[in-house]
Write an enzyme that holds these catalytic residues in place. Structure first.
Site, PDB file in Angstrom:
ATOM      1  N   ASP A  28       5.328  -7.178   3.669  1.00 21.06           N
ATOM      2  CA  ASP A  28       6.493  -6.991   2.812  1.00 21.06           C
ATOM      3  C   ASP A  28       6.903  -8.313   2.163  1.00 21.06           C
ATOM      4  O   ASP A  28       6.938  -9.350   2.828  1.00 21.06           O
ATOM      5  CB  ASP A  28       7.644  -6.470   3.684  1.00 21.06           C
ATOM      6  CG  ASP A  28       8.900  -6.179   2.889  1.00 21.06           C
ATOM      7  OD1 ASP A  28       8.843  -5.309   2.020  1.00 21.06           O
ATOM      8  OD2 ASP A  28       9.938  -6.832   3.144  1.00 21.06           O
ATOM      9  N   GLU A  65       2.392  -6.643  -0.747  1.00 23.11           N
ATOM     10  CA  GLU A  65       3.334  -6.189  -1.771  1.00 23.11           C
ATOM     11  C   GLU A  65       3.377  -7.289  -2.834  1.00 23.11           C
ATOM     12  O   GLU A  65       4.192  -8.202  -2.769  1.00 23.11           O
ATOM     13  CB  GLU A  65       4.736  -5.982  -1.192  1.00 23.11           C
ATOM     14  CG  GLU A  65       5.672  -5.338  -2.209  1.00 23.11           C
ATOM     15  CD  GLU A  65       7.154  -5.529  -1.919  1.00 23.11           C
ATOM     16  OE1 GLU A  65       7.532  -6.354  -1.077  1.00 23.11           O
ATOM     17  OE2 GLU A  65       7.950  -4.834  -2.578  1.00 23.11           O
TER      18      GLU A  65
END
Ligand code: GLC
Ligand code: CA
Length: 565
Positions: free
Chosen positions: A228, A288
């Site tokens: 993330d 990401e």
């Protein structure tokens, strides 16, 4: 003699396991498992609720493995299911090495992992590397006093003499990126919500603790991580102000170029370290990665392919729905040297059904998108419900908004609830997601767009996904073939060839609302055949063979056919 025997023992103990573990991971074309796999993102709150509390859970996921297998999914990425105060619905982790009780227990996780393994499905977890929850024991210690052992695990700074924050950085979730702590009289830094303090990755203790978290899950059978918010791991130690741009964002903050607090080169050192640990377990790292161009995307693979195996091509989610824009982008990505990772939706962006739909041909357009990104060279990552044509269901009143971004930015920014609604399993109450009250309302389209109904309709979006995914797993050209763009100047029809030795698959997508005529001469590619054998088409006339020199396409039609030399 004795020596020879010892050599054999060494050979058997050291090399045989190496050879066999290698051959499990890499095929004859030197592709690793994740290059052939289809990934599927699950937002656990919204997938399947096993205990009627209105929130999905791990047991719910386990109960749907047969569905996922039959769909053609090989790996599931579960967004954060760790203990969390749920300020950012799990992206504020208060314990990296456990499961939040609302989702189940570690034992439920082990059951899921075991059952998934039996189904040939691997599990990818979401690793929130940039920040923890403010309720994590590390931060509780860090804010307890300036002399606390973990003070330096986060970014603490004095304010300006005026009492203002140390610099002009704004949080992407609104307001200053600095929050004043009145008891220790310093500011701490958070790129996201104040309840998500940034970890100090310059501190070796933080670095080591996070590497250990990843090891902890690999030992529990996790096949990799989606990392993330990797871009935000480091900040300029001198805290230079960011350049201010004209205008204001939807939170009313001045627009800024995040020059000094995103995409610092140090990010790549951490990615290399996480990769070294991942390699100990043959795990895969997905990023990401919000990049501006393909050159930037390329950097995430690492100069020596020693960073992320799968940086997501999120630029793909921003393309215009036109043959030209997809053709151009795919050509550059495919030629860039990295293994492409295509994504059309996720839990942070409006669903692809709405983003690409024109309001009139949404069904056909959803089928085009499926047939496109699932037949390219590279690995696709699906988003749950996309295979049904699930729609956004945005809140219409501020008081219904759950995502804090939407509460803060209302009405300009409605938040991300709309793309996170419950999975639509059948046309019963709440789409079969829960026996209780779902945490977010199910969109009205669940009556027609649900698993049970779509399975019965051969031309449903779901059945198009199933057919294309099945081709992808069985057809050698779609699995391993090269990509070659065709008819490059056609403004309406996107077409390409995937070639593998003597076989090829031709993909033809009419991205316009008008009927089109196309013609292919594949002699330069070494294919002299005048016709293709139809593998899948959304057209009403399902001819077994299609003439390559005069192919008539219905509006928004998909044609996929095989050709041999
Ligand atoms: C990522 C997640 C998003 C989350 C943010 C902060 O962008 O995808 O959902 O809010 O990171 O962790
Ligand atoms: Ca539940």
């Amino acid at each position: 003699m004795l020596r020879k025997a010892r050599d054999w023992v060494v050979f058997i103990l050291v090399y045989v396991p190496l050879l066999s573990s290698q051959s499990m991971r890499v095929d004859a074309e030197s592709h690793e498992w994740w290059q052939h796999a289809v990934f599927y993102e699950i937002y656990p709150r919204s997938f399947a609720d096993s205990n009627g509390d209105g929130i999905g859970d791990l047991k719910g996921i386990t109960s749907k493995l047969d569905y996922l297998k039959a769909l053609g999914v090989d790996a599931i990425w579960i967004t954060p299911c760790f203990p969390s105060p749920q300020v950012d619905f799990g992206y504020d982790v208060s314990d990296y090495e456990n499961i939040d009780p609302m989702y189940g227990t570690l034992a439920d996780f082990s059951d899921l992992e075991k059952e998934a393994r039996k189904h040939g499905i691997r599990i990818i977890l979401d690793f929130v590397v940039n920040h923890t929850s403010d309720q994590h024991k590390w931060f509780i210690d860090s804010r307890s006093s300036r002399a606390a052992p973990r003070r330096n695990w986060y970014i603490w700074r004095d304010g300006k003499e005026t009492g203002e924050p140390p610099n002009n950085w704004v949080s992407i979730f609104g307001g200053s990126a600095w929050t004043w702590d009145s008891s220790t009289k310093q500011f701490y830094y958070h790129y996201f919500y104040p309840q998500q303090p940034d970890l100090n990755w310059r501190n070796p203790a933080v670095h080591d603790a996070m590497m250990d978290v990843s090891r902890w899950w690999y030992k529990r059978g996790v096949a990799g991580f989606r990392l993330d918010a990797v871009e935000t791991l480091f900040e300029d130690p001198q805290l230079h102000d960011n350049p201010v741009l004209p205008g204001f964002n939807s939170f009313g903050d001045p627009k800024e170029e995040d020059k000094y607090n995103t995409k610092l080169p140090e990010v790549h050192e951490v990615l290399r370290d996480l990769r070294r640990v991942a390699d100990e377990s043959g795990a895969v790292l997905i990023g990401e990665t919000w990049t501006n161009d393909v050159a930037e995307l390329k950097q995430y693979y690492g100069e020596h392919s020693n960073e992320l195996q799968m940086p997501m091509d999120l630029m793909f989610t921003k393309l215009q729905f036109s043959a030209a824009s997809f053709r151009e982008h795919i050509a550059v990505v495919d030629a860039s040297g990295g293994w492409p990772v295509y994504v059309i939706s996720n839990h942070d962006i409006v669903r692809s059904y709405n983003r690409y739909g024109d309001g009139q041909h949404n069904e056909a357009i959803a089928k085009i998108l499926a047939s496109l990104y699932l037949t390219l060279r590279g690995t696709p990552i699906m988003y749950y419900g996309e295979e049904l044509g699930m729609e956004n269901n945005d809140p219409v009143r501020k008081e219904d908004v759950k995502d804090p971004i939407g509460r803060l930015g209302w009405p300009k920014e409605k938040g991300r609830d709309g793309e996170r609604t419950p999975m639509q399993w059948n046309d019963g109450p709440n789409g079969g997601f829960t026996a209780g009250t779902p945490w977010l309302p199910v969109p009205a389209s669940y009556k027609t767009h649900n698993v049970e109904s779509e399975l019965k309709d051969p031309s449903s979006i779901l059945n198009v996904y199933r057919r294309v995914l099945s081709l992808r797993h069985t057809n050698r050209a779609l699995r391993d073939g090269n990509y070659m763009g065709l008819n490059q100047s056609d403004p309406n029809v996107l077409s390409y060839l995937r070639t593998y030795k003597n076989q090829a698959v031709l993909v033809v997508l009419n991205m316009s609302a008008q009927p089109q005529q196309v013609s292919f001469d594949l002699a330069p590619q070494g294919f002299t055949s005048q016709s293709a054998h139809t593998l899948m088409t959304t057209m009403t006339q399902k001819a077994g063979e299609a003439a390559l020199t005069q192919m008539a396409l219905e509006p928004f039609a998909v044609y996929i056919g095989s050709i041999s030399r």
